[in-house]
Design a protein around this motif. Sequence first.
Motif, PDB file in Angstrom:
ATOM      1  N   ASN A 123       0.801  10.082   4.982  1.00 42.04           N
ATOM      2  CA  ASN A 123       0.630  10.303   6.528  1.00 42.04           C
ATOM      3  C   ASN A 123       0.902   9.077   7.408  1.00 42.04           C
ATOM      4  OD1 ASN A 123       0.191  13.145   6.512  1.00 42.04           O
ATOM      5  ND2 ASN A 123      -1.877  12.779   5.875  1.00 42.04           N
ATOM      6  N   THR A 124       1.660   7.998   7.066  1.00 40.64           N
ATOM      7  CA  THR A 124       1.797   6.851   7.661  1.00 40.64           C
ATOM      8  C   THR A 124       2.920   7.208   8.709  1.00 40.64           C
ATOM      9  OG1 THR A 124       3.150   6.061   5.982  1.00 40.64           O
ATOM     10  CG2 THR A 124       0.949   5.438   6.150  1.00 40.64           C
ATOM     11  N   SER A 125       3.183   6.306   9.713  1.00 37.75           N
ATOM     12  CA  SER A 125       4.428   6.362  10.458  1.00 37.75           C
ATOM     13  C   SER A 125       4.753   4.967  10.781  1.00 37.75           C
ATOM     14  CB  SER A 125       4.156   6.949  12.024  1.00 37.75           C
ATOM     15  OG  SER A 125       3.854   8.286  11.831  1.00 37.75           O
ATOM     16  N   ASN A 126       6.094   4.471  10.595  1.00 38.98           N
ATOM     17  CA  ASN A 126       6.418   3.266  10.807  1.00 38.98           C
ATOM     18  C   ASN A 126       5.891   2.070   9.950  1.00 38.98           C
ATOM     19  OD1 ASN A 126       8.627   3.684  13.287  1.00 38.98           O
ATOM     20  ND2 ASN A 126       6.362   4.664  13.859  1.00 38.98           N
ATOM     21  N   CYS A 127       5.640   2.458   8.725  1.00 41.07           N
ATOM     22  CA  CYS A 127       5.153   1.525   7.784  1.00 41.07           C
ATOM     23  C   CYS A 127       6.396   1.133   6.906  1.00 41.07           C
ATOM     24  CB  CYS A 127       4.190   2.011   6.844  1.00 41.07           C
ATOM     25  SG  CYS A 127       2.606   2.279   7.904  1.00 41.07           S
ATOM     26  N   ARG A 128       6.147   0.123   6.160  1.00 43.11           N
ATOM     27  CA  ARG A 128       7.108  -0.865   5.406  1.00 43.11           C
ATOM     28  C   ARG A 128       6.698  -1.269   4.219  1.00 43.11           C
ATOM     29  NH1 ARG A 128      10.480  -5.652   7.590  1.00 43.11           N
ATOM     30  NH2 ARG A 128      12.262  -5.695   6.142  1.00 43.11           N
ATOM     31  N   LEU A 129       7.336  -1.146   3.067  1.00 44.46           N
ATOM     32  CA  LEU A 129       7.377  -1.792   1.840  1.00 44.46           C
ATOM     33  C   LEU A 129       8.442  -2.585   1.660  1.00 44.46           C
ATOM     34  CD1 LEU A 129       5.852  -1.973  -0.766  1.00 44.46           C
ATOM     35  CD2 LEU A 129       7.144  -0.296  -1.607  1.00 44.46           C
ATOM     36  N   ASN A 130       8.103  -4.084   1.664  1.00 45.11           N
ATOM     37  CA  ASN A 130       9.317  -4.931   1.772  1.00 45.11           C
ATOM     38  C   ASN A 130       9.386  -5.857   0.573  1.00 45.11           C
ATOM     39  OD1 ASN A 130       9.823  -7.759   3.390  1.00 45.11           O
ATOM     40  ND2 ASN A 130      11.582  -6.346   3.269  1.00 45.11           N
ATOM     41  N   ASP A 131      10.125  -6.501   0.131  1.00 49.71           N
ATOM     42  CA  ASP A 131      10.358  -7.643  -0.925  1.00 49.71           C
ATOM     43  C   ASP A 131       9.393  -7.528  -1.984  1.00 49.71           C
ATOM     44  OD1 ASP A 131      11.420  -9.868  -1.840  1.00 49.71           O
ATOM     45  OD2 ASP A 131      10.163 -11.189  -0.474  1.00 49.71           O
ATOM     46  N   CYS A 132       9.176  -6.444  -2.566  1.00 42.21           N
ATOM     47  CA  CYS A 132       8.194  -6.146  -3.488  1.00 42.21           C
ATOM     48  C   CYS A 132       9.021  -6.061  -4.961  1.00 42.21           C
ATOM     49  CB  CYS A 132       7.160  -5.203  -3.288  1.00 42.21           C
ATOM     50  SG  CYS A 132       6.083  -5.289  -2.108  1.00 42.21           S
ATOM     51  N   ARG A 133       8.584  -6.439  -6.039  1.00 43.07           N
ATOM     52  CA  ARG A 133       8.986  -6.113  -7.396  1.00 43.07           C
ATOM     53  C   ARG A 133       8.121  -5.513  -8.473  1.00 43.07           C
ATOM     54  NH1 ARG A 133      12.788  -9.541  -9.083  1.00 43.07           N
ATOM     55  NH2 ARG A 133      11.727  -9.777 -11.276  1.00 43.07           N
ATOM     56  N   PHE A 134       8.995  -4.207  -8.963  1.00 46.73           N
ATOM     57  CA  PHE A 134       8.489  -3.460  -9.836  1.00 46.73           C
ATOM     58  C   PHE A 134       8.866  -3.689 -11.116  1.00 46.73           C
ATOM     59  CE2 PHE A 134       7.903  -2.050  -5.392  1.00 46.73           C
ATOM     60  CZ  PHE A 134       6.469  -1.522  -5.530  1.00 46.73           C
ATOM     61  N   VAL A 135       8.369  -4.323 -12.267  1.00 45.36           N
ATOM     62  CA  VAL A 135       8.876  -4.792 -13.361  1.00 45.36           C
ATOM     63  C   VAL A 135       8.100  -4.256 -14.506  1.00 45.36           C
ATOM     64  CG1 VAL A 135       9.786  -6.804 -14.691  1.00 45.36           C
ATOM     65  CG2 VAL A 135       9.862  -6.749 -12.111  1.00 45.36           C
ATOM     66  N   ALA A 136       8.881  -3.564 -15.374  1.00 48.71           N
ATOM     67  CA  ALA A 136       8.213  -3.252 -16.785  1.00 48.71           C
ATOM     68  C   ALA A 136       7.127  -2.516 -16.615  1.00 48.71           C
ATOM     69  CB  ALA A 136       8.050  -4.578 -17.763  1.00 48.71           C
ATOM     70  N   ASN A 137       6.634  -1.709 -15.765  1.00 47.90           N
ATOM     71  CA  ASN A 137       5.507  -1.039 -15.453  1.00 47.90           C
ATOM     72  C   ASN A 137       5.967   0.379 -16.287  1.00 47.90           C
ATOM     73  OD1 ASN A 137       4.156  -2.434 -13.377  1.00 47.90           O
ATOM     74  ND2 ASN A 137       6.125  -2.141 -12.362  1.00 47.90           N
ATOM     75  N   VAL A 138       4.997   1.029 -17.008  1.00 45.97           N
ATOM     76  CA  VAL A 138       5.176   2.266 -17.936  1.00 45.97           C
ATOM     77  C   VAL A 138       4.068   3.363 -17.244  1.00 45.97           C
ATOM     78  CG1 VAL A 138       4.548   2.868 -20.113  1.00 45.97           C
ATOM     79  CG2 VAL A 138       5.405   0.605 -19.746  1.00 45.97           C
ATOM     80  N   VAL A 139       4.556   4.380 -17.241  1.00 44.81           N
ATOM     81  CA  VAL A 139       3.648   5.610 -16.887  1.00 44.81           C
ATOM     82  C   VAL A 139       3.316   6.493 -18.094  1.00 44.81           C
ATOM     83  CG1 VAL A 139       4.569   5.724 -14.394  1.00 44.81           C
ATOM     84  CG2 VAL A 139       5.434   7.425 -16.440  1.00 44.81           C
ATOM     85  N   LYS A 140       2.032   7.027 -18.143  1.00 47.75           N
ATOM     86  CA  LYS A 140       1.795   7.707 -19.443  1.00 47.75           C
ATOM     87  C   LYS A 140       1.576   9.187 -19.062  1.00 47.75           C
ATOM     88  CE  LYS A 140       1.262   4.430 -22.209  1.00 47.75           C
ATOM     89  NZ  LYS A 140       2.187   4.092 -23.427  1.00 47.75           N
ATOM     90  N   GLY A 141       2.283   9.742 -17.965  1.00 52.37           N
ATOM     91  CA  GLY A 141       2.276  10.934 -17.653  1.00 52.37           C
ATOM     92  C   GLY A 141       3.668  11.369 -17.112  1.00 52.37           C
ATOM     93  N   GLN A 142       4.342  12.478 -17.470  1.00 52.37           N
ATOM     94  CA  GLN A 142       5.573  12.945 -16.805  1.00 52.37           C
ATOM     95  C   GLN A 142       5.481  13.208 -15.328  1.00 52.37           C
ATOM     96  OE1 GLN A 142       7.434  16.173 -18.751  1.00 52.37           O
ATOM     97  NE2 GLN A 142       9.403  15.503 -18.317  1.00 52.37           N
ATOM     98  N   PHE A 143       6.757  12.696 -14.672  1.00 52.83           N
ATOM     99  CA  PHE A 143       6.885  13.037 -13.370  1.00 52.83           C
ATOM    100  C   PHE A 143       5.757  11.999 -12.569  1.00 52.83           C
ATOM    101  CE2 PHE A 143       7.860  17.259 -15.233  1.00 52.83           C
ATOM    102  CZ  PHE A 143       9.161  17.211 -15.107  1.00 52.83           C
ATOM    103  N   MET A 144       5.579  10.994 -12.914  1.00 43.11           N
ATOM    104  CA  MET A 144       4.666  10.155 -12.238  1.00 43.11           C
ATOM    105  C   MET A 144       5.508   8.883 -11.471  1.00 43.11           C
ATOM    106  SD  MET A 144       1.558   9.696 -14.775  1.00 43.11           S
ATOM    107  CE  MET A 144       0.708   8.618 -13.763  1.00 43.11           C
ATOM    108  N   PRO A 145       5.475   8.813 -10.395  1.00 46.88           N
ATOM    109  CA  PRO A 145       6.438   7.739  -9.640  1.00 46.88           C
ATOM    110  C   PRO A 145       5.531   6.447  -9.453  1.00 46.88           C
ATOM    111  CG  PRO A 145       5.526   9.574  -7.953  1.00 46.88           C
ATOM    112  CD  PRO A 145       5.041   9.832  -9.253  1.00 46.88           C
ATOM    113  N   LEU A 146       6.127   5.578  -8.943  1.00 43.29           N
ATOM    114  CA  LEU A 146       5.457   4.092  -8.867  1.00 43.29           C
ATOM    115  C   LEU A 146       5.255   4.202  -7.432  1.00 43.29           C
ATOM    116  CD1 LEU A 146       7.865   1.678 -10.806  1.00 43.29           C
ATOM    117  CD2 LEU A 146       5.661   2.955 -11.880  1.00 43.29           C
ATOM    118  N   VAL A 147       6.227   4.635  -6.619  1.00 46.42           N
ATOM    119  CA  VAL A 147       5.950   4.517  -4.951  1.00 46.42           C
ATOM    120  C   VAL A 147       6.099   5.709  -4.704  1.00 46.42           C
ATOM    121  CG1 VAL A 147       6.919   3.727  -2.848  1.00 46.42           C
ATOM    122  CG2 VAL A 147       6.680   2.026  -5.128  1.00 46.42           C
TER     123      VAL A 147
END
Length: 391
Positions: A123-147
């Motif tokens: 429910n955010t407005s005008n928020c920003r995710l910038n210059d972040c790194r997502f490397v070699a992360n693993v999910v243990k359930g199907q249809f799971m997003p990082l962001v």
Amino acid sequence: MKKLMLPLLVLLFITKASMASTYIVKSEQEFKAILPKIVPGDHIIIANGTYSNWSLEIPTKGTKSKPVVVSAETAGKVIFNGEVNQTLFKLTGEFTTLSGITFNACTLLKANGANGILVEFKNTSNCRLNDCRFVANVVKGQFMPLVIISGNGTANQVDGCTFNANVDNQDVQVKITKDSCPQKTLIENNVFTNKNKVSWSNGNGGECIQIGQDPILLGTKEANSIVRANRFVHCDGENEVISNKSSRNSYLKNYFEACDGELVMRGGHDCIISENVFEGGTGGIRINGTGHIITNNKINNIKTAIRLMYGMAKGKEETGFYIAASNSTITNNQISNANTGILVGDSKNADWTGKFDTVRYPSRVMQDVAPFDNKISGNTFSNTKNAIVNQ
């Protein structure tokens, strides 16, 4: 004297209120302790180091001219890892930026009815995710997003981030439900790379970007998202590198190289696909739905560059597990080194009996409605065996 004192006190109050503060935190507890103090323009710096087991809700409210910034002390030197069974960073305010954080080798779990999530805009407005790194992360359930961008906010942004070698996951999801649809999300200038095929038995749940999740019942919801100037290299997670499942989104100036998948209009209508470049790989652009504009794309060395699909239904009112491609404009695309440039009518008479829930999705099971009323003109073909094929 009294007449002079009052204006001076007011001036001092205004000056103090307008001064931004900087806070340096080294733990989840320190972060939570300063949150009540945060005002527009403040900067929260996470000290360099490696962290785990955080769970933060960040309700901060900045302004356009004075956003609240949460950042790494040094980009790339604030690293989160370990097990994640809830949301690590949940932003719930306005004009707040999260920047410079690295998420490396996190394991995202499902626990107690909740999913592990690295970053969520709720429910955010005008928020920003910038210059972040997502490397070699693993999910243990199907249809799971990082962001995840969720709720009924607007004008949120994911830009300048890197998603590399993540496993069995979706990378960025714009979540659309019966009651919520984020508006005007901008996903821009990110790099997605080295994404291997998911291990899930049905091969689903490995999209780099997904906008909407239920194309059959909610595909007509208009998200008005823009996906622009991103790079996708060796993204093989599943058949859909980008999965569009909502309406009025734009896919502009993205670059795809050697991906085992396509840019897919799985559901939704009235989207724009323009000025994208595809170099090698197994697929280009796949179209279901009505009213799309596919123009000025360059597609090279792909067996079938653009596919217009059969459906079980047509238009925006009928319910179908797939909607036939219709009333779309395919123009001024440059296609080279293909077997088939534009295929009008793929998956003809595909039988989906027993392959989806016809109670939840009251749809016919035969994919026998041909594409119709599409305008195909001005496309150029070089070293292509069949320019346009109708089935």
